[in-house]
Design an enzyme around this catalytic site. Structure first.
Site, PDB file in Angstrom:
ATOM      1  CE1 TYR A 143      41.904  10.933  12.480  1.00 47.99           C
ATOM      2  CE2 TYR A 143      43.403   9.236  11.700  1.00 47.99           C
ATOM      3  CZ  TYR A 143      42.141   9.641  12.061  1.00 47.99           C
ATOM      4  OH  TYR A 143      41.107   8.733  12.017  1.00 47.99           O
ATOM      5  CD  GLU A 145      52.925  10.575  17.313  1.00 45.48           C
ATOM      6  OE1 GLU A 145      52.379   9.879  18.184  1.00 45.48           O
ATOM      7  OE2 GLU A 145      54.085  10.356  16.906  1.00 45.48           O
TER       8      GLU A 145
HETATM    9  P1  NAD Z   1      33.615  12.082   9.845  1.00 49.19           P
HETATM   10  O1  NAD Z   1      34.535  13.213   9.549  1.00 49.19           O
HETATM   11  O2  NAD Z   1      32.506  11.803   8.892  1.00 49.19           O
HETATM   12  O3  NAD Z   1      32.977  12.254  11.296  1.00 49.19           O
HETATM   13  C1  NAD Z   1      33.601  12.926  12.345  1.00 49.19           C
HETATM   14  C2  NAD Z   1      32.551  13.817  13.010  1.00 49.19           C
HETATM   15  O4  NAD Z   1      33.157  14.506  14.107  1.00 49.19           O
HETATM   16  C3  NAD Z   1      32.004  14.890  12.060  1.00 49.19           C
HETATM   17  O5  NAD Z   1      30.602  14.885  12.119  1.00 49.19           O
HETATM   18  C4  NAD Z   1      32.600  16.181  12.614  1.00 49.19           C
HETATM   19  O6  NAD Z   1      31.791  17.315  12.349  1.00 49.19           O
HETATM   20  C5  NAD Z   1      32.730  15.869  14.081  1.00 49.19           C
HETATM   21  N1  NAD Z   1      33.748  16.660  14.778  1.00 49.19           N
HETATM   22  C6  NAD Z   1      35.029  16.917  14.386  1.00 49.19           C
HETATM   23  N2  NAD Z   1      35.657  17.671  15.306  1.00 49.19           N
HETATM   24  C7  NAD Z   1      34.764  17.885  16.317  1.00 49.19           C
HETATM   25  C8  NAD Z   1      34.825  18.602  17.540  1.00 49.19           C
HETATM   26  N3  NAD Z   1      35.916  19.251  17.919  1.00 49.19           N
HETATM   27  N4  NAD Z   1      33.710  18.628  18.317  1.00 49.19           N
HETATM   28  C9  NAD Z   1      32.585  17.993  17.935  1.00 49.19           C
HETATM   29  N5  NAD Z   1      32.464  17.295  16.784  1.00 49.19           N
HETATM   30  C10 NAD Z   1      33.552  17.262  15.983  1.00 49.19           C
HETATM   31  O7  NAD Z   1      34.529  10.801  10.027  1.00 49.19           O
HETATM   32  P2  NAD Z   1      34.144   9.283  10.259  1.00 49.19           P
HETATM   33  O8  NAD Z   1      34.729   8.523   9.142  1.00 49.19           O
HETATM   34  O9  NAD Z   1      32.712   9.118  10.566  1.00 49.19           O
HETATM   35  O10 NAD Z   1      35.015   8.950  11.553  1.00 49.19           O
HETATM   36  C11 NAD Z   1      34.456   8.868  12.846  1.00 49.19           C
HETATM   37  C12 NAD Z   1      35.541   8.454  13.838  1.00 49.19           C
HETATM   38  O11 NAD Z   1      36.091   7.199  13.457  1.00 49.19           O
HETATM   39  C13 NAD Z   1      36.705   9.443  13.900  1.00 49.19           C
HETATM   40  O12 NAD Z   1      37.126   9.575  15.234  1.00 49.19           O
HETATM   41  C14 NAD Z   1      37.779   8.768  13.087  1.00 49.19           C
HETATM   42  O13 NAD Z   1      39.067   9.144  13.495  1.00 49.19           O
HETATM   43  C15 NAD Z   1      37.496   7.299  13.354  1.00 49.19           C
HETATM   44  N6  NAD Z   1      37.992   6.452  12.257  1.00 49.19           N
HETATM   45  C16 NAD Z   1      37.378   6.436  11.040  1.00 49.19           C
HETATM   46  C17 NAD Z   1      37.897   5.661  10.014  1.00 49.19           C
HETATM   47  C18 NAD Z   1      37.241   5.576   8.647  1.00 49.19           C
HETATM   48  O14 NAD Z   1      37.757   4.880   7.780  1.00 49.19           O
HETATM   49  N7  NAD Z   1      36.133   6.235   8.389  1.00 49.19           N
HETATM   50  C19 NAD Z   1      39.055   4.908  10.241  1.00 49.19           C
HETATM   51  C20 NAD Z   1      39.676   4.982  11.486  1.00 49.19           C
HETATM   52  C21 NAD Z   1      39.123   5.746  12.497  1.00 49.19           C
END
Ligand code: NAD
Ligand code: UDP
Length: 313
Positions: A143, A145
């Site tokens: 994640y 990297e």
């Molecule tokens: P989440 O897991 O609820 O949402 C991620 C979404 O991406 C999911 O709906 C999943 O089905 C989809 N997904 C995963 N791999 C995929 C692929 N290969 N193709 C298409 N869709 C795919 O997570 P979230 O908390 O809503 O996070 C959203 C973004 O924000 C992510 O990129 C995450 O790294 C970033 N982020 C979130 C947080 C947090 O605290 N929630 C913190 C830092 C960064």
């Protein structure tokens, strides 16, 4: 405006789709439904400006859009560690595909990076100028990297191909529609408290995090994508810092739960402390969070109460 939201059926993505629709956008929500769900976007399906596209961003895509929000990526440790190779592919190949699309259709692209790029930080609080302290071969590396390479790609496409990129580094975010089985600390503690189960504190609970309510993040994201001439990376998070023990105690107090707080083993490479320095966001975006944990936590508890009540009836 036509806007593509990758990961649009996830926690943050589903809030973003709603906000964009409310502001009059046409929204294409792309998701492979790995950690996201149809339930998160069900009520949007009837909106004629909303379209759901089941697609995996590791595969190329061609759609005509003005803006891209690239959020697709599992975000919680238990989910991104299920298939770490796939997590790297989603971050890296996903970024290449979305940047290729942005280049081709001349869209502006905002990439959701993370505070995890700072790893287990030795500088506190973390400013954007800090390069981080990341284990390149540990269980969180797929994640951390992956997200670091995605940032590299954003800035290389910007320098090499003039793609109009925006990079935000999101700190721990919480709120309604977090997945129940996500294993993240806020949802775990609330669900455990509401069900009267033991609250699982990893390690001695002295590690810290800073929790941002999802509405504050959305405001920062929208300001960032509309801001001309500033590409980031910029931290978006709430600088209020809590130990995990304090969080557990707040959740118990708020829910009136009889759950006991029990200690469990601390996962490998779990960052000791995390708190954003948000001076850059204040200066460049005029943004700062407005919703303290004392307001956001009760709203989130209420949402989980309703979910559990719905399951029982
Ligand atoms: P989440 O897991 O609820 O949402 C991620 C979404 O991406 C999911 O709906 C999943 O089905 C989809 N997904 C995963 N791999 C995929 C692929 N290969 N193709 C298409 N869709 C795919 O997570 P979230 O908390 O809503 O996070 C959203 C973004 O924000 C992510 O990129 C995450 O790294 C970033 N982020 C979130 C947080 C947090 O605290 N929630 C913190 C830092 C960064
Ligand atoms: N954590 C905990 N109990 C849980 C889940 C998480 O004590 O049931 C701790 C975890 O060890 C970490 C913090 O809470 O120190 C935040 O974990 P989360 O997975 O929510 O986010 P991240 O570690 O990615 O910031």
């Amino acid at each position: 405006m036509r806007t593509l939201v990758t990961g649009g059926a996830g926690f943050i993505g589903s809030h973003l789709c709603r906000r964009l629709l409310a502001e009059g956008h046409e929204v294409i929500c792309l998701d492979n439904l790995f950690t996201g769900s149809r339930a998160n976007i069900l009520e949007l399906m009837d909106n004629h400006r909303f379209e759901f596209l089941r697609h995996d961003i590791t595969e190329p895509l061609l759609v005509e859009v003005d803006w891209i929000f690239n959020l697709a990526c599992p975000a919680s440790p238990i989910h991104y560690q299920v298939n770490p190779v796939k997590t790297v592919k989603t971050s890296v190949m996903g970024a290449i595909n979305m940047l290729g699309l942005a280049k081709r259709v001349r869209a502006r692209i905002l990439h959701a990076s993370t505070s995890e790029v700072y790893g287990d930080p030795s500088v506190h609080p973390q400013p954007e100028s800090y390069w981080g302290h990341v284990n390149p071969i540990g269980p969180r590396s797929c994640y951390d990297e992956g997200k670091r390479v995605a940032e590299t790609l954003m800035f290389d496409y910007h320098r090499q191909n003039k793609v109009d990129v925006r990079v935000i580094r999101i700190f721990n975010t919480y709120g309604p529609r977090m997945a129940q089985n996500d294993g993240r600390v806020v949802s775990n503690f609330i669900l455990q408290a509401l069900k009267g189960e033991d609250i699982t504190l990893y390690g001695d609970g002295s590690q810290t995090r800073s929790f941002q309510y999802v509405d504050d993040l959305l405001e920062g994201m929208l300001r960032m994508i509309q801001r001309d001439g500033f590409h980031g990376p910029v931290n978006l998070g709430n600088p209020e810092e809590f130990t995990m023990r304090e969080l557990a105690e707040q959740v118990v107090a708020l829910t009136g739960s009889r759950s006991a707080i029990v200690q469990r083993e601390l996962p490998q490479d779990d960052p000791r402390q995390r708190k954003p320095d948000i001076s850059l966001a204040r200066r460049e975006l005029g943004w700062e969070p407005r919703i303290p944990l004392s307001q956001g936590l009760p709203r989130t508890v209420e949402w989980f109460r309703q979910v559990l009540a719905g399951e029982e009836s």
